[in-house]
Design a protein around this motif. Sequence first.
Motif, PDB file in Angstrom:
ATOM      1  N   ALA A 325       0.718  -1.084  -0.334  1.00  9.53           N
ATOM      2  CA  ALA A 325      -0.061  -0.036  -0.087  1.00  9.53           C
ATOM      3  C   ALA A 325       0.867   0.910  -0.311  1.00  9.53           C
ATOM      4  CB  ALA A 325      -0.705   0.135   0.923  1.00  9.53           C
ATOM      5  N   SER A 326       2.070   1.295   0.671  1.00 12.46           N
ATOM      6  CA  SER A 326       2.524   2.409   1.234  1.00 12.46           C
ATOM      7  C   SER A 326       3.482   2.913  -0.821  1.00 12.46           C
ATOM      8  CB  SER A 326       3.684   2.757   1.509  1.00 12.46           C
ATOM      9  OG  SER A 326       5.115   1.008   1.363  1.00 12.46           O
ATOM     10  N   SER A 327       3.806   2.356  -1.753  1.00 11.55           N
ATOM     11  CA  SER A 327       4.468   2.203  -2.730  1.00 11.55           C
ATOM     12  C   SER A 327       3.715   0.952  -3.898  1.00 11.55           C
ATOM     13  CB  SER A 327       5.618   2.296  -2.349  1.00 11.55           C
ATOM     14  OG  SER A 327       6.227   0.714  -1.864  1.00 11.55           O
ATOM     15  N   PRO A 328       2.979   0.897  -4.251  1.00 13.35           N
ATOM     16  CA  PRO A 328       2.340   0.607  -5.342  1.00 13.35           C
ATOM     17  C   PRO A 328       3.315   0.596  -6.297  1.00 13.35           C
ATOM     18  CG  PRO A 328       0.128   1.761  -4.932  1.00 13.35           C
ATOM     19  CD  PRO A 328       1.667   2.141  -3.518  1.00 13.35           C
ATOM     20  N   GLU A 329       3.113  -1.152  -7.245  1.00 18.31           N
ATOM     21  CA  GLU A 329       3.903  -1.424  -8.581  1.00 18.31           C
ATOM     22  C   GLU A 329       3.481  -0.044  -9.191  1.00 18.31           C
ATOM     23  OE1 GLU A 329       6.745  -2.968  -9.183  1.00 18.31           O
ATOM     24  OE2 GLU A 329       7.062  -3.872  -7.723  1.00 18.31           O
ATOM     25  N   PRO A 330       4.708   0.220 -10.285  1.00 18.02           N
ATOM     26  CA  PRO A 330       3.706   1.457 -11.530  1.00 18.02           C
ATOM     27  C   PRO A 330       2.813   0.602 -12.508  1.00 18.02           C
ATOM     28  CG  PRO A 330       6.735   0.725 -11.332  1.00 18.02           C
ATOM     29  CD  PRO A 330       6.081   0.538 -10.589  1.00 18.02           C
ATOM     30  N   ILE A 331       2.590   1.369 -13.289  1.00 22.31           N
ATOM     31  CA  ILE A 331       2.036   0.760 -14.676  1.00 22.31           C
ATOM     32  C   ILE A 331       2.449   1.115 -15.400  1.00 22.31           C
ATOM     33  CG2 ILE A 331      -0.610   0.968 -15.945  1.00 22.31           C
ATOM     34  CD1 ILE A 331      -2.089   1.494 -13.007  1.00 22.31           C
ATOM     35  N   ASP A 332       2.788   0.440 -16.450  1.00 22.68           N
ATOM     36  CA  ASP A 332       3.605   0.521 -17.693  1.00 22.68           C
ATOM     37  C   ASP A 332       2.582   0.404 -19.090  1.00 22.68           C
ATOM     38  OD1 ASP A 332       6.234   0.942 -16.439  1.00 22.68           O
ATOM     39  OD2 ASP A 332       5.488  -1.115 -16.933  1.00 22.68           O
ATOM     40  N   VAL A 333       2.060   1.807 -19.928  1.00 23.33           N
ATOM     41  CA  VAL A 333       1.581   2.035 -20.843  1.00 23.33           C
ATOM     42  C   VAL A 333       3.175   2.505 -22.234  1.00 23.33           C
ATOM     43  CG1 VAL A 333      -0.001   3.396 -22.330  1.00 23.33           C
ATOM     44  CG2 VAL A 333      -0.458   3.520 -19.878  1.00 23.33           C
ATOM     45  N   THR A 334       2.507   1.228 -23.434  1.00 25.72           N
ATOM     46  CA  THR A 334       3.295   1.740 -24.577  1.00 25.72           C
ATOM     47  C   THR A 334       2.211   1.630 -25.330  1.00 25.72           C
ATOM     48  OG1 THR A 334       4.474  -0.451 -23.605  1.00 25.72           O
ATOM     49  CG2 THR A 334       4.762   0.018 -25.472  1.00 25.72           C
ATOM     50  N   VAL A 335       2.441   2.588 -25.979  1.00 26.02           N
ATOM     51  CA  VAL A 335       1.935   2.641 -27.577  1.00 26.02           C
ATOM     52  C   VAL A 335       3.024   2.249 -29.119  1.00 26.02           C
ATOM     53  CG1 VAL A 335       0.711   3.818 -29.026  1.00 26.02           C
ATOM     54  CG2 VAL A 335       0.678   4.408 -26.289  1.00 26.02           C
ATOM     55  N   CYS A 336       1.907   1.347 -29.573  1.00 29.20           N
ATOM     56  CA  CYS A 336       3.220   1.460 -31.254  1.00 29.20           C
ATOM     57  C   CYS A 336       2.562   1.238 -32.598  1.00 29.20           C
ATOM     58  CB  CYS A 336       4.145   0.195 -30.952  1.00 29.20           C
ATOM     59  SG  CYS A 336       3.277  -1.345 -29.971  1.00 29.20           S
ATOM     60  N   ALA A 337       2.424   0.836 -33.003  1.00 28.52           N
ATOM     61  CA  ALA A 337       1.767   1.167 -34.436  1.00 28.52           C
ATOM     62  C   ALA A 337       2.461   0.658 -35.755  1.00 28.52           C
ATOM     63  CB  ALA A 337       1.224   2.386 -35.165  1.00 28.52           C
ATOM     64  N   ASN A 338       1.938  -0.020 -37.029  1.00 28.24           N
ATOM     65  CA  ASN A 338       2.436  -0.135 -38.363  1.00 28.24           C
ATOM     66  C   ASN A 338       1.279   0.708 -38.972  1.00 28.24           C
ATOM     67  OD1 ASN A 338       0.396  -2.282 -38.595  1.00 28.24           O
ATOM     68  ND2 ASN A 338       1.267  -3.856 -37.528  1.00 28.24           N
ATOM     69  N   PRO A 339       1.614  -0.087 -40.095  1.00 30.04           N
ATOM     70  CA  PRO A 339       0.892   0.654 -41.467  1.00 30.04           C
ATOM     71  C   PRO A 339      -0.434   0.150 -41.140  1.00 30.04           C
ATOM     72  CG  PRO A 339       2.990   0.377 -42.174  1.00 30.04           C
ATOM     73  CD  PRO A 339       2.136  -0.451 -41.213  1.00 30.04           C
ATOM     74  N   LYS A 340      -1.269  -0.829 -40.784  1.00 35.46           N
ATOM     75  CA  LYS A 340      -2.140  -1.841 -40.682  1.00 35.46           C
ATOM     76  C   LYS A 340      -3.099  -1.075 -39.523  1.00 35.46           C
ATOM     77  CE  LYS A 340      -2.289  -3.773 -44.616  1.00 35.46           C
ATOM     78  NZ  LYS A 340      -2.514  -3.374 -46.054  1.00 35.46           N
ATOM     79  N   GLN A 341      -2.328  -0.833 -38.635  1.00 35.06           N
ATOM     80  CA  GLN A 341      -3.007  -1.077 -37.295  1.00 35.06           C
ATOM     81  C   GLN A 341      -2.399  -0.410 -35.797  1.00 35.06           C
ATOM     82  OE1 GLN A 341      -3.975  -4.695 -35.555  1.00 35.06           O
ATOM     83  NE2 GLN A 341      -1.375  -5.603 -36.006  1.00 35.06           N
ATOM     84  N   VAL A 342      -2.959   0.197 -35.071  1.00 39.56           N
ATOM     85  CA  VAL A 342      -2.478   0.587 -33.493  1.00 39.56           C
ATOM     86  C   VAL A 342      -2.733  -0.028 -32.815  1.00 39.56           C
ATOM     87  CG1 VAL A 342      -2.724   2.245 -32.119  1.00 39.56           C
ATOM     88  CG2 VAL A 342      -2.785   2.750 -34.127  1.00 39.56           C
ATOM     89  N   VAL A 343      -1.204  -0.068 -31.768  1.00 45.49           N
ATOM     90  CA  VAL A 343      -1.331  -1.042 -30.409  1.00 45.49           C
ATOM     91  C   VAL A 343      -1.243  -0.410 -29.715  1.00 45.49           C
ATOM     92  CG1 VAL A 343      -1.179  -3.519 -29.425  1.00 45.49           C
ATOM     93  CG2 VAL A 343      -1.097  -2.878 -31.832  1.00 45.49           C
ATOM     94  N   ILE A 344      -2.165  -0.629 -28.084  1.00 44.56           N
ATOM     95  CA  ILE A 344      -2.214   0.439 -26.668  1.00 44.56           C
ATOM     96  C   ILE A 344      -2.349  -0.832 -26.108  1.00 44.56           C
ATOM     97  CG2 ILE A 344      -2.190   1.404 -25.124  1.00 44.56           C
ATOM     98  CD1 ILE A 344      -3.835   3.114 -27.179  1.00 44.56           C
ATOM     99  N   GLN A 345      -0.981  -1.323 -25.145  1.00 47.87           N
ATOM    100  CA  GLN A 345      -0.014  -1.839 -24.038  1.00 47.87           C
ATOM    101  C   GLN A 345      -0.860  -1.723 -22.879  1.00 47.87           C
ATOM    102  OE1 GLN A 345       3.178  -4.309 -23.806  1.00 47.87           O
ATOM    103  NE2 GLN A 345       2.428  -6.002 -22.587  1.00 47.87           N
ATOM    104  N   ILE A 346      -1.326  -1.778 -22.079  1.00 49.98           N
ATOM    105  CA  ILE A 346      -0.813  -1.019 -20.484  1.00 49.98           C
ATOM    106  C   ILE A 346      -0.737  -2.487 -19.451  1.00 49.98           C
ATOM    107  CG2 ILE A 346      -2.678  -0.119 -18.806  1.00 49.98           C
ATOM    108  CD1 ILE A 346      -4.455   0.777 -21.255  1.00 49.98           C
ATOM    109  N   SER A 347       0.023  -2.412 -18.650  1.00 53.50           N
ATOM    110  CA  SER A 347       0.348  -2.887 -17.874  1.00 53.50           C
ATOM    111  C   SER A 347       0.420  -3.003 -16.505  1.00 53.50           C
ATOM    112  CB  SER A 347       1.995  -3.953 -18.363  1.00 53.50           C
ATOM    113  OG  SER A 347       2.032  -4.187 -19.806  1.00 53.50           O
TER     114      SER A 347
END
Length: 443
Positions: A325-347
């Motif tokens: 509770a004093s120091s929760p683990e961080p959340i990572d957000v990653t954004v990437c793409a190619n010519p066909k699609q965009v992908v977002i990962q939230i961990s």
Amino acid sequence: PLLRLIGRSSARGMAGLGRFLAATVPGPEAPSAIGALCARRWRGSSVETQGAQALGAVGRRIPSGSASSSSRVWESKGSANVVTLSANRLEEFFKAELSFLGRGTYSTITLRDILKHREHGDLGPLALLIQRELPLRFATRVGQIESSTPEWRDIPELARLHDMILTSFKQLRLVSVDPENLDPFTEVVRDVQARHMKHLVSSVAKAASVLKQCELMDDAALHEWIGRFMNSRLGSNMLLQHYEALLTDPDANHIGIVDMRCDPALVCRRAIDHVRGLMDGPPVAINLQVGETDLEFSFISSVLFNMVSEVLLNGIRASQQAGRASSPEPIDVTVCANPKQVVIQISDKGGGIPHELSDRVWEYMYSTRCASSKPISVAQDVFERPDFWERGMGLPLCRLYARYLGGSFSLMTMPGCGTDAYIFLKRIDTGDLAPPRCSLYDI
């Protein structure tokens, strides 16, 4: 509008409808029943409307052997005729329309369909599309409520939801689309939009809660019941919001509600800043990593904002409850793409989803949120979510949004470790946007 709708598929169907209405509403008021199709305004206990020029064309399709009352219906021509219909007769006619339209089907509204209507100065075709599509959806939803239980009138939550949708249905059926003067139609659109954006989701959730408490539906049936409403709502809201957006001054980066230069990394930054301001409890760090520089694509930015915000809120809560509770683990957000699609990962590292709950997170009325937690409101936009989080509707709606718009939303969980959320969105400007891969029953 009903006669034009039927006429596109069957001239015989139009003639049959005329004979049906004449038989249903016999006598001198029969012409009034047909006139109600294009009624323009309420006047006390009756409706006055201009006679419909289209009725003459419809009448010529009726066989000469039709009943005399049916013939009298189609003798009324010209726009100067005024037709008066009593309130009781009007209600009878609405019931017939609801029954007829509620048996039909309606099309899925995609981003490609939305982008076909992009001219700020020519809203007539979009207005006709709204007048054709929304009454079909509303009639189906009214029928869905009425078939939920024979006692639906005695359940206040169902009755209020029924009245809300029925009111919108009547408004759209009683207004005509005049490309030369769309002000009356625009007024109706704004009224319907305000009613549904403000109350519909919460009303559906309350009605569903009562159905569950009264044991009128099991979890599977309730999930499908809500899914039908939410699926119908998406197409309706897209059309209404797009119409409203095209009324404003043109924006070089927008076509109505579609952001033609949507930057997913920027949207994620906005969502991160937003949920930080809503955070209650020990702070959770949120890191953003951008894998590509050319990320812009055509999408509805507000939808993406809501989806990212919802996933972040769930990750924050899981991280805070994971034990440190004093120091929760961080959340990572990653954004990437190619010519066909965009992908977002939230961990997140919030301990993951227990195996026995892995399927339940997709249920509309299921939530792990503690009753004492602070309610959160994220957005007031095209897909408004004033209280999805506390009602347990956030994640299933995120998946519905993504699928409806041609993408996908999924969760990968590691028990005891954390959860990764993946949002895949197709670039519609590549011309590869396919129809939604899910049917209503896949939700």
